[in-house]
Design an enzyme around this catalytic site. Structure first.
Site, PDB file in Angstrom:
ATOM      1  N   ARG A  64       0.806  -1.218   0.000  1.00 26.02           N
ATOM      2  CA  ARG A  64       0.000   0.000   0.000  1.00 26.02           C
ATOM      3  C   ARG A  64       0.842   1.272   0.000  1.00 26.02           C
ATOM      4  NH1 ARG A  64      -4.191  -0.315   4.252  1.00 26.02           N
ATOM      5  NH2 ARG A  64      -4.203  -2.497   3.674  1.00 26.02           N
ATOM      6  N   THR A  65       1.925   1.302   0.754  1.00 28.81           N
ATOM      7  CA  THR A  65       2.717   2.536   0.781  1.00 28.81           C
ATOM      8  C   THR A  65       3.328   2.798  -0.588  1.00 28.81           C
ATOM      9  OG1 THR A  65       3.195   2.178   3.114  1.00 28.81           O
ATOM     10  CG2 THR A  65       4.578   3.754   1.965  1.00 28.81           C
ATOM     11  N   LYS A  92      23.068  -9.526   3.060  1.00 29.64           N
ATOM     12  CA  LYS A  92      23.114  -8.079   2.845  1.00 29.64           C
ATOM     13  C   LYS A  92      23.152  -7.693   1.377  1.00 29.64           C
ATOM     14  CE  LYS A  92      25.118  -7.193   7.317  1.00 29.64           C
ATOM     15  NZ  LYS A  92      26.383  -7.440   7.978  1.00 29.64           N
ATOM     16  N   ARG A 114      12.171   2.969   1.483  1.00 25.44           N
ATOM     17  CA  ARG A 114      11.815   2.190   2.669  1.00 25.44           C
ATOM     18  C   ARG A 114      12.928   1.180   2.917  1.00 25.44           C
ATOM     19  NH1 ARG A 114       6.220  -0.703   4.230  1.00 25.44           N
ATOM     20  NH2 ARG A 114       5.858   1.466   4.804  1.00 25.44           N
ATOM     21  N   HIS A 142       8.024   6.791  10.233  1.00 22.27           N
ATOM     22  CA  HIS A 142       7.228   6.627   9.017  1.00 22.27           C
ATOM     23  C   HIS A 142       6.408   7.910   8.900  1.00 22.27           C
ATOM     24  CE1 HIS A 142       5.033   5.081   5.770  1.00 22.27           C
ATOM     25  NE2 HIS A 142       4.467   4.012   6.299  1.00 22.27           N
TER      26      HIS A 142
END
Lengths: 318, 448
Positions: A64-65, A92, A114, A142
């Site tokens: 959604r973001t 990593k 993000r 956030h």
């Protein structure tokens, strides 16, 4: 009301609520209000960001973001590219800084990031020339979520000042909680935190909040009930003994909600675990504004992108 | 004891005169000189002058300078063998020399681990061939630092290990630790512990308001106190000599004081970082301040400084831990722990002298006579017969820490870009000058 093109944000980036003034927050929310109207029209597109390149860089999966930022950028006329970088703390692979340097060479104007590690977005922002938006870093911040929550509340209640906001659930691991605590305190709301002690961070009493371990007590007289997601790996003995115990004491059902004010709003940043932290009937009930939050999310992100682009070279305020 | 690594003394007589001599180990704090011959000290005090040094002696006038025993750093990590790109014994020794450190006690956290007499021997030979200061290793308590099987304390001691420790790992299993202490006691071997209960120390910085604000998992002070209290019970049972490598919080200090009051054979150290920095220095996720144990609160720092002042804390260490950009330029939670510090330890410690918190003789003692006493070394004192390991300092000389000037192969210094007041200007090991600070070059660099 903020006129088109005037500066709203002082900084080059939006890395967190920390560092924003209440004026900056108010101006952003005002601008977002105008974008709610635009998004409800048939013609939703504007040329504000025409020619700008926006890259959504997600080191951590998000539906959604990411789509909210994508839509926000497209409605303002930017060219939007999504980049998902598969990495975890265990394997990593390419480092944050390597990725930043690579992307910077593509001359983006807006970078939405993000990452699963707290502080990683700030680290990346030090190495790029464009504007960076923190779309969630670890358990740190956030900011656009806190802004969209504030917009949702302000449009429903007409204000933030003086409201009692109860944030319930996994505060310990929540960046949403950290950003909301800061924003709400800056805007004069009274923040309550409700969680079992195993889901509260160290020195939580020094965060300018009232802390409750009893949800029924904590909800008394609340104007807003903000639920947080409890992640699967934290149930079953790690932080709480079981789902059924958690739901019994910290799940929001109508009986507990009735302790709050009759017109209290129910919020959730999503995605919801129905039957874990929230009962379906409450999530879909008349007091719920959860779907509205999603709509506000697009508008707030349009406002953030617009505001940051104004500070870019050629943006009118640089 | 196979304590002091042998370094050949430099033939010839030298007299360092008109110095301010400081050595709390021999109650020395005043004007005088040091006479050395064949790599050993043969005269100390007021009677050492140009006139009576002997006609063949070279005279070094130290007017305005402080002359102290060469420092002993009880906690130095290097990358040799195994991670030479981070640090070799040679590069670490040059950093040590520039910081007035004439003996480095190196940790067994290498690859392979120093858990076998042959590797102790390797370290000593490499040091003899490549290092400019004395090097003595601590060997591992458990094989491979795995915390399961104890190493050959007797053979390691014969080979030259000055103590046993698992370095930056704690021996977590109480049964193993109990056995290690009992066995070490038979050999008079010192056991050095990284005091941290691993199941509580899963975070990346001090558990505090700061960690909560930054969204970083915290390491509570209790993780240290619990391990320390447990170990002291085992020391009581076994009678072994025990040294807590580094303590970081006020509560640990209380525990140490109680143990010393009851006469237990315990000592402890603190890193220079924990005496002059606190968890606020982490600021916006600065990984050079990510240390193990973590930097604690200002209140803890003040308590530790007081503990050094009253000798509840015996030694100050650098806890020198070289890390490269590939392990440090990462998000905070993914970066390695550790900071370099052997070169800046003395200058940073001078902050406590300039602030009036700890007298200079006590600071020097904590970095010389105290570690020498705990480890049974013959260095660390200004007295006739002792090896001529000396450091000459100018306590008021300002200098700026810049990565490119640091001798260490890694540059992860928490003092980067910081101006420190006072530094070592000359270092002597066994009568040989191994470092000299070039004031003119430094000044030219500053104005350039």
């Amino acid at each position: 009301m903020t006129g088109r093109g005037t500066a709203i944000l002082k900084g080059q980036h939006l890395l967190g609520i920390e560092g924003l003034s209440s004026d900056e927050i108010n101006d952003l929310l005002d601008l977002a209000d105008s974008y709610v109207e635009l998004s409800r029209q048939i013609e939703k597109k504007q040329a504000t960001l025409r020619g700008r390149t926006q890259i959504n860089l997600f080191f951590e999966a998000s539906t959604r973001t990411q789509s909210s930022f994508e839509l926000a950028g497209k409605r303002l006329g930017a060219d939007v590219m999504n980049m998902a970088v598969r990495t975890s703390a265990v394997s990593k692979g390419e480092t944050v800084l390597d990725t930043a340097i690579t992307l910077n060479a593509m001359h983006p104007d807006l970078l939405i990031v993000r990452h699963h590690a707290s502080g990683a977005v700030e680290l990346l922002a030090q190495k790029v020339g464009c504007a960076v938006v923190n779309a969630g870093d670890g358990q740190h911040e956030h900011p656009t979520q806190a802004l969209l929550d504030a917009l949702t509340i302000r449009r429903r209640k007409g204000r933030l000042d003086g409201l009692i906001v109860a944030i319930c659930g996994d505060i310990l691991h929540s960046r949403v909680a950290r950003s909301n605590i800061q924003l709400l305190n800056k805007m004069g709301a009274r923040v309550r935190l409700i969680a079992p002690s195993t889901l509260l961070p160290f020195a939580v009493d020094r965060l300018d909040c009232e802390v409750y371990r009893d949800m029924r007590e904590g909800l008394k007289g609340a104007d807003i009930v903000m639920m947080l997601r409890l992640q699967l790996e934290r149930m079953n003995g790690a932080f709480v003994p079981s789902v059924r115990e958690y739901y019994r004491f910290f799940g929001l059902d109508q009986e507990k909600l009735d302790r709050a004010k009759p017109d209290a709003l129910v919020m959730h940043p999503g995605p919801m675990n129905r039957g874990v932290e929230i009962d379906s009937a409450v999530a879909d009930g008349v007091q719920s504004v959860i779907r509205e939050q999603v709509e506000m999310g697009v508008a707030v992100r349009m406002a953030v992108l617009d505001a940051l682009a104004r500070n870019l070279p050629g943006g009118g305020n640089a | 004891m196979g304590a002091d690594p042998r370094i050949m003394g430099v033939p010839g007589r030298r007299a360092y005169i008109n110095a301010h001599l400081i050595d709390a180990g021999t109650d020395l704090d005043g004007h005088g000189g040091i006479l050395i011959d064949d790599g050993r000290i043969i005269g100390v005090g007021n009677q050492v002058t140009a006139a009576n040094a002997g006609s063949q002696a070279t005279i070094v006038d130290c007017t305005g300078a402080t002359l102290m025993p060469g420092l002993i750093d009880m906690r130095v990590f290097t990358g040799e063998p195994g991670n030479e790109h981070r640090e070799t014994l040679a590069t670490a020794s040059h950093a040590a020399a520039a910081g007035g450190v004439t003996t480095m006690i190196v940790m067994p956290n290498t690859d392979p681990v120093i858990d076998d007499a042959a590797i102790v021997d390797f370290i000593l030979r490499r040091a003899r061939d490549t290092a400019v200061v004395r090097v003595a290793p601590m060997a591992a308590i458990t094989k491979g630092l795995k915390g399961q099987l104890i190493t050959e304390f007797g053979l390691l001691q014969e080979a030259g290990a000055v103590a046993v420790t698992d370095g930056n790992h704690a021996v977590a299993d109480a049964g193993i630790m109990s056995r290690a202490l009992a066995y070490a006691h038979d050999f008079g071997m010192l056991v050095v512990q990284h005091v941290e209960e691993p199941t509580l120390a899963t975070g990346v910085m001090n558990a505090s308001e700061v960690s909560t604000r930054l969204g970083l998992p915290g390491i509570p002070a209790a993780s240290e106190v619990i391990m320390l209290e447990r170990d002291l019970r085992l020391v009581e049972l076994t009678g072994a000599r025990y040294h807590a490598a580094q303590i970081s919080c006020r509560e640990s200090l209380d525990v140490i004081r109680r143990a010393k009051d009851t006469g237990l054979p315990v000592s402890c150290g603190v890193s220079i970082n924990h005496l002059v920095l606190n968890d606020n220095d982490i600021g916006a996720y600065r990984t050079f301040f990510k240390l193990s144990p973590p930097l604690r609160s200002e209140e803890d720092r003040r308590a530790l400084v007081e503990g050094v002042g009253d000798s509840s804390i015996d030694v100050i260490v650098s806890s020198h831990d070289p890390q490269n950009p590939d392990t440090k330029r990462l998000p905070f939670s993914e970066a390695e722990f550790g900071a370099i510090g052997v070169e800046t330890m003395f200058s940073a410690a001078l902050r406590l002298h300039h602030s009036g918190d700890v007298p200079l003789p006590r600071l020097i003692e904590a970095m010389s006579a105290a570690p020498a006493r705990i480890l049974g070394l013959e260095t660390g004192r200004l007295q006739p017969g002792a090896p001529a390991d000396l450091a000459i300092a100018d306590p008021s000389l300002n200098w700026k820490v810049e990565a490119e000037n640091l001798k260490s192969a890694s540059k992860n210094s928490p003092f980067e870009h910081t101006v420190l007041e006072g530094r070592v200007v000359e270092t002597i090991v066994a009568g040989r000058q191994v470092y000299s600070y070039d004031r003119r070059r430094a000044a030219a660099k500053r104005t350039a």
